[in-house]
Scaffold this active site. Structure first.
Site, PDB file in Angstrom:
ATOM      1  N   GLY A   1      59.476  23.187  11.050  1.00  0.00           N
ATOM      2  CA  GLY A   1      59.776  24.327  10.188  1.00  0.00           C
ATOM      3  C   GLY A   1      61.260  24.574  10.061  1.00  0.00           C
TER       4      GLY A   1
ATOM      5  CG  ASP B   1      65.258  32.392   9.305  1.00  0.00           C
ATOM      6  OD1 ASP B   1      64.748  31.551  10.075  1.00  0.00           O
ATOM      7  OD2 ASP B   1      66.035  33.291   9.691  1.00  0.00           O
ATOM      8  N   GLY B   2      63.857  29.081   8.634  1.00  0.00           N
ATOM      9  CA  GLY B   2      64.400  27.736   8.860  1.00  0.00           C
ATOM     10  C   GLY B   2      65.690  27.711   9.658  1.00  0.00           C
TER      11      GLY B   2
ATOM     12  CG  ASP C   1      53.016  23.602  18.699  1.00  0.00           C
ATOM     13  OD1 ASP C   1      52.101  24.094  19.376  1.00  0.00           O
ATOM     14  OD2 ASP C   1      54.011  24.256  18.346  1.00  0.00           O
TER      15      ASP C   1
HETATM   16  P1  AMP Z   1      58.105  27.139  18.413  1.00  0.00           P
HETATM   17  O1  AMP Z   1      57.435  28.350  18.943  1.00  0.00           O
HETATM   18  O2  AMP Z   1      59.606  27.236  18.389  1.00  0.00           O
HETATM   19  O3  AMP Z   1      57.650  25.868  19.070  1.00  0.00           O
HETATM   20  O4  AMP Z   1      57.718  27.038  16.865  1.00  0.00           O
HETATM   21  C1  AMP Z   1      56.392  27.013  16.385  1.00  0.00           C
HETATM   22  C2  AMP Z   1      56.401  26.647  14.923  1.00  0.00           C
HETATM   23  O5  AMP Z   1      57.128  27.601  14.164  1.00  0.00           O
HETATM   24  C3  AMP Z   1      57.037  25.307  14.613  1.00  0.00           C
HETATM   25  O6  AMP Z   1      56.302  24.721  13.575  1.00  0.00           O
HETATM   26  C4  AMP Z   1      58.431  25.676  14.184  1.00  0.00           C
HETATM   27  O7  AMP Z   1      59.012  24.716  13.335  1.00  0.00           O
HETATM   28  C5  AMP Z   1      58.188  26.974  13.454  1.00  0.00           C
HETATM   29  N1  AMP Z   1      59.377  27.858  13.467  1.00  0.00           N
HETATM   30  C6  AMP Z   1      59.870  28.547  14.516  1.00  0.00           C
HETATM   31  N2  AMP Z   1      60.953  29.259  14.153  1.00  0.00           N
HETATM   32  C7  AMP Z   1      61.144  29.011  12.846  1.00  0.00           C
HETATM   33  C8  AMP Z   1      62.106  29.444  11.882  1.00  0.00           C
HETATM   34  N3  AMP Z   1      63.081  30.298  12.181  1.00  0.00           N
HETATM   35  N4  AMP Z   1      61.990  28.967  10.622  1.00  0.00           N
HETATM   36  C9  AMP Z   1      61.022  28.116  10.286  1.00  0.00           C
HETATM   37  N5  AMP Z   1      60.081  27.678  11.131  1.00  0.00           N
HETATM   38  C10 AMP Z   1      60.142  28.111  12.404  1.00  0.00           C
HETATM   39 MG    MG Z   2      57.850  24.089  18.908  1.00  0.00          MG
END
Ligand code: AMP
Ligand code: MG
Length: 490
Positions: free
Chosen positions: A92, A125-126, A252
């Site tokens: 993301g 927001d990526g 994941d």
């Molecule tokens: P995480 O909890 O960081 O492992 O993220 C879980 C999912 O949310 C993954 O698919 C990430 O790419 C997405 N994600 C987390 N934060 C963001 C962000 N700020 N913008 C876009 N995608 C996000």
């Molecule tokens: Mg992750």
């Protein structure tokens, strides 16, 4: 001028387009370097000056380059988050910008994390904030310094562009490096969306690139699962042995290569507490310190179920049943080394269990405990090192009883105290990346002072060797450290 990064086409491109989408980074305003990892650059066969002295590389690695070649890609994956299946996750806010190949033939994948939206960003927001990016940059390098498999971080760039979380923060981009970023979740996506024809393609890709020996097995896919189980067991044993809590062990966030990946609300134990929860959003303690081996086993079950089209259920179940013992063996090997033991004894599991039971509830600092334990003599009745006993808050009867058993064990193997201390200090770090140390570096960095990041990075590259200049990193955490709150917000 243009960038001088040795980026080749992503090896992942051999997979069909159902695995990824082409993406374009979103530029940041006036990016600057926050940290440069010269050591890793050299390990990757690159000249640090070639990477870091070029202003176009700064633009490229902050997602602000004019033209991206090869075209960056973001991959799609699913995952079980806190036990619940979520169909579409994916990169993301990460994109694969290319691979580099070192002189020894080693291939490294380069990702930008925080460089803008992708088709998998959902409503987010990526972006990544400076705070969490410093945590990822430093902890991946600290884990490597501890000898624990992990993704790496080559560079950290920042910008004053605003990013909105609980508060307004600023943006940052980590250049994340790994031999592969494939996760359990990549298999889960193809399995649960019914794209089973893609499962052998992904498994073949992993075998060809990373587990070539599996090709000779009767069923290469079963062999692949065995290898992944083995490196995962070793990884979680390594975490337990240094008191590392990952914080968000969703499927994941599980690397198919057994790497520590996705540094979020992680933490190293300060005071030992087997039930320690480092992620404040994890109210149920699903990912507590002592749960990690179990939850990783559960994650392997989710992964195994995706291989059902290629491997028989009975073989997968048999392999899954081997995991607890595989973990326990790896864990006990590490614990024996931490205790300076050189022989195996049938009562070792009890010895280790009793030791931790004697620490529970006494708020004993995990890291310093093992470091100071090396100073205990072999002889019954000799006083214990003062700095060791000073770590205990509360009665120590259980611990003194345990010391009796430990000394008995040391004498039984004719342990030489001086040599044993050296051996123990080579595996018990003096420095770990405690959350309060990170907080201090983050506060300074928010004001534009990045020197503490550099100091921590240098220190954590050699965490087993006492270094005078880092004496301030080797002390007990201050009172306020207990109040630090780390959540998933990043
Ligand atoms: P995480 O909890 O960081 O492992 O993220 C879980 C999912 O949310 C993954 O698919 C990430 O790419 C997405 N994600 C987390 N934060 C963001 C962000 N700020 N913008 C876009 N995608 C996000
Ligand atoms: Mg992750």
């Amino acid at each position: 001028m243009s960038h001088t990064l040795p980026l080749q086409l992503q090896s992942l491109m051999v997979l069909p387009e159902s695995f990824y989408s082409r993406v374009r980074p979103e530029p940041l305003g006036k990016p600057y370097w926050v940290a440069q990892n010269h050591t890793l650059a050299a390990e990757m066969g690159l000249r640090p000056s070639e990477i870091f002295d070029n202003p176009d590389n700064l633009l490229y690695l902050s997602g602000s380059g004019k033209k991206y070649d090869p075209a960056p890609i973001a991959t799609v994956y699913s995952g079980h988050q806190f036990g619940v299946y979520v169909r579409q996750l994916g990169d993301g806010r990460a994109m694969l910008i290319g691979d580099s190949v070192a002189a020894d033939g080693k291939r490294w994948e380069w990702q930008l994390k925080g460089a803008g939206k992708t088709p998998y960003s959902r409503f987010a927001d990526g972006r990544a904030v400076l705070r969490s990016s410093i945590r990822e940059y430093l902890c991946s390098e600290a884990m490597h310094g501890l000898g624990i498999p992990t993704t790496r971080a080559l560079a950290l760039t920042g910008s004053n562009d605003a990013v909105y979380r609980e508060q307004v923060e600023t943006a940052a981009v980590v250049t994340r490096i790994a031999p592969s970023f494939i996760r359990f979740g990549h298999f889960e996506y193809m399995y649960h969306t019914g794209q089973h024809q893609n499962l052998p393609l992904l498994a073949d890709y992993l075998i060809d690139q990373h587990f070539p020996a599996c090709r000779d097995a009767e069923n290469p896919y079963l062999a692949l699962f065995q290898e992944i189980s083995r490196c995962t067991a070793e990884l979680v044993a390594a975490w337990q042995s240094v008191g590392f809590c990952h914080g968000v062990l969703n499927t994941d966030n599980m690397s198919a290569l057994g790497l520590t990946i996705d540094y979020g609300p992680f933490g190293f134990l300060d005071a030992y507490d087997r039930h320690h929860i480092c992620n404040h959003s994890d109210t149920g303690g699903r990912y507590a310190y002592n749960e990690q081996p179990y939850v990783v086993h559960w994650n392997l079950m989710r992964f195994a179920s995706c291989l059902l089209p290629m491997v028989s259920e009975s073989e997968l179940v048999a392999e899954l049943e081997r995991f607890p013992e595989m973990f326990q063996t790896a864990y006990l090997n590490r614990m024996r080394a931490k205790l300076g033991l050189q022989t195996i004894d049938k009562d070792d599991e009890e010895l280790v269990g009793d030791m931790f039971a004697s620490l529970q509830g006494r708020k004993v600092d995990f890291t310093l405990f093992f470091r100071y334990l090396s100073e205990v003599s072999n002889q019954h009745g000799e006083p214990l090192p003062e700095r060791l006993t000073a770590l205990f808050n509360g009665p120590m009867e259980a611990f003194t009883a345990w010391i009796g058993c430990y000394r008995g064990r040391l004498r039984a193997e004719n342990s030489d105290p001086v040599v044993r201390a050296e051996r123990m200090n080579a595996v018990n770090p003096l420095y770990v990346l405690r959350n309060y140390l990170l907080e201090q570096a983050i506060e300074l960095a928010k004001n534009g002072d990045f020197r503490e990041i550099e100091r921590l990075h240098r220190c954590m590259q050699n965490p087993f060797v006492e270094q005078q200049e880092f004496a301030d990193f080797a002390v007990l955490p201050p009172e306020w450290a207990g109040g630090i709150c780390v959540s998933c917000s990043s």
